[in-house]
Design an enzyme around this catalytic site. Structure first.
Site, PDB file in Angstrom:
ATOM      1  N   GLU A 137      -3.590   7.506  -4.324  1.00  0.00           N
ATOM      2  CA  GLU A 137      -3.788   6.882  -5.934  1.00  0.00           C
ATOM      3  C   GLU A 137      -4.971   7.563  -6.496  1.00  0.00           C
ATOM      4  O   GLU A 137      -5.900   7.491  -5.783  1.00  0.00           O
ATOM      5  CB  GLU A 137      -3.839   5.350  -5.832  1.00  0.00           C
ATOM      6  N   ARG A 173       1.056  -1.120   0.005  1.00  0.00           N
ATOM      7  CA  ARG A 173       0.008   0.002   0.028  1.00  0.00           C
ATOM      8  C   ARG A 173       0.899   1.137   0.109  1.00  0.00           C
ATOM      9  O   ARG A 173       1.946   1.349   0.614  1.00  0.00           O
ATOM     10  CB  ARG A 173      -0.901   0.041   1.168  1.00  0.00           C
ATOM     11  N   HIS A 196      -1.269   0.084  -9.621  1.00  0.00           N
ATOM     12  CA  HIS A 196      -1.856  -0.696  -8.913  1.00  0.00           C
ATOM     13  C   HIS A 196      -2.231  -1.904  -9.821  1.00  0.00           C
ATOM     14  O   HIS A 196      -3.527  -2.343  -9.606  1.00  0.00           O
ATOM     15  CB  HIS A 196      -2.889  -0.097  -7.947  1.00  0.00           C
TER      16      HIS A 196
END
Lengths: 321, 321
Positions: free
Chosen positions: B260, B231, B279
């Site tokens: 993000e 993360r 991601h």
């Protein structure tokens, strides 16, 4: 005592491993390509430290005492001219030194394409955040053309990460410890319909020159990639460009091209599905020291009258297995 | 029978695995984020198919019959708010689905840097052929922060290619089958002096938020690279930018960032020693189907009154081991 000539070039290092040669040879002649012919008379051992140089072919007539040539490279194609092949001169190479680095380089190319890094890098330049799917390499199918020491290292590394690996060699044979069944590389096109990754590491010989061309590209699935870490001339460059251009081939990782350096006007430079690296796949940090140490070990054998390691079969053009 | 709500989004697929839900649930409510609060009353099972959505926290007050939430993701940080943590609602996740793809993605980042592909790609754009040395990953040292299922898959894959792997977890312990000694990640800075590759795959919790910052970057050797597939908020972004800028850190492969999507004005986009991917590391071809099949297997257990797989320990914020 022995006169040793070392063919070098301006950009080549001189590792400390060589220091003791000054005492162990009657004379050490460090020369560059244009000085080679003048240095060969009286030379008994020739170290091709500048292993890419084609200078020996023209200078070879000046060799009168030459008994052993060591090439600080895996490929010895630049040495396989008729006069040397027909002579009594022994040739050895750097077998083993490049196995692990080249195997890792092949894996780097594969993962670059499988994980779609080309698109991510292009998006990064444009500051675009756009999720996409990638591919797993585990469970995919590779074919290694070339079943020598480096081909085997590639096979073992790929299998360690879950890739299935087939082999193509100079003759068909079964029961191979690394490849199982090996197909005859002359029949490559009829064995690549299921291949995701076609990897060339074959030595450049008459048999392998132009081996991978239009027929093979047509037989590969469209999602396949070519990886060339062997010699550029094993691949027909024009056919490769056409296959990449038409989408017949998905992409290529090319550490070797034909010719080298790649000409500035080559269309390969700007293809988005091509990665070009400058014949560097085997040259990981410490490679000069490893090559020097390997020569020195053979030098010690030579002086002791022992059999040399890594003999080249001059008729075949690669290491005697 | 059971009311099932599925939180989805415009770009999400609906795999055929879900087709039988129409018969097996009393009602299936496909909703997007802005419809979630209206759909929750009466809902017994909630599938977070749009697993990045933070919508549940605001809508959770509307849940009256909710018994089970399944997140189609490995990380469940967006679900770990107090009201859910303190409730009786069971949470499960997609443990296992992403292990192999993410491990391969980590290897892709490592080889990209080790083989100096950034320089080769830049040279290719400029049509420059310039030989350089690269690095081997075999024999190098990695530290995986996060010792769950994905961290273990990373450790096994890296070890298969000859990389040494240490682990950092929520508490120090020895005798681990994948890592041997695991250090306490709170003491990370004092254990990274010999680390070539620092790999984050830790779940995002209070303990791991901001875990990798200036102190850790200062303790790493200058040739080290950071790889983040966990993360973004586990890394202090400003500290990362500073470390990359000053040369304190050699490079970074970032599949996750904070926030993000990465803002257009982030300096990370244009750093030559950074690779940004959106991601996507776990999402290899077939991932939607795998996630759907995994939920359906748990759905079958739920309907049969059997214990669910991949239970989250809500106090810890990640899968119960």
């Amino acid at each position: 005592m022995t006169v040793l000539t070392i063919l070098t070039a301006a950009d080549k290092k001189r590792p400390a491993h060589f220091d003791r040669l000054a005492e162990e040879a009657s004379e050490v002649r460090w020369v560059e390509a244009d000085e080679l012919a003048a240095a060969l008379p009286g030379t008994e051992v020739l170290l091709m430290w500048d292993f890419f140089s084609p200078a020996l072919k023209d200078a070879f007539g000046a060799a009168d005492e030459l008994r052993w040539i060591h090439a600080a490279s895996a490929g010895v194609d630049s040495l396989m001219f008729d006069e040397l092949r027909d002579s009594e001169v022994i040739v050895t190479n750097a077998r083993g030194t490049f196995d692990q680095p080249i195997a890792e380089f092949v894996l780097a190319f594969m993962l670059h394409f499988a994980k779609d890094l080309p698109t991510s890098l292009e998006h990064q330049r444009q500051r675009i955040w756009q999720h996409r799917e990638s591919r797993d390499i585990a469970g995919s199918q590779a074919m290694t053309v070339g079943t020598g020491a480096i081909g085997r290292a590639i096979a073992r590394l790929l299998r360690a990460v879950g890739v299935n690996v087939a082999g193509a060699g100079s003759r068909a044979r079964g029961g191979d410890p690394d490849f199982g069944e090996i197909i005859d590389s002359a029949e490559l096109a009829s064995h690549v319909a299921d291949i995701d990754w076609l990897i060339n590491i074959a030595p450049l010989t008459a048999q392998t020159t132009g081996l991978i061309g239009a027929e093979v590209f047509a037989a590969l699935p469209e999602h396949a990639h070519l990886i060339n870490v062997g010699r550029g001339a094993t691949v027909v460059t024009d056919d490769l460009v056409a296959a990449l251009d038409s989408g017949q081939l998905s992409g290529a990782g090319l550490d070797v091209v034909d010719p080298e350096p790649l000409p500035e006007d080559s269309p390969l430079w700007q293809m988005g599905n091509v990665v070009i690296t400058p014949h560097m796949s085997g040259d990981s940090a410490g490679w000069s020291d490893r090559l020097a140490a390997q020569f020195m070990a053979n030098w010690d054998r030579y002086r002791a009258g022992e059999p040399l390691a890594n003999l080249i079969d001059k008729d075949k053009g690669y290491a005697a297995q």
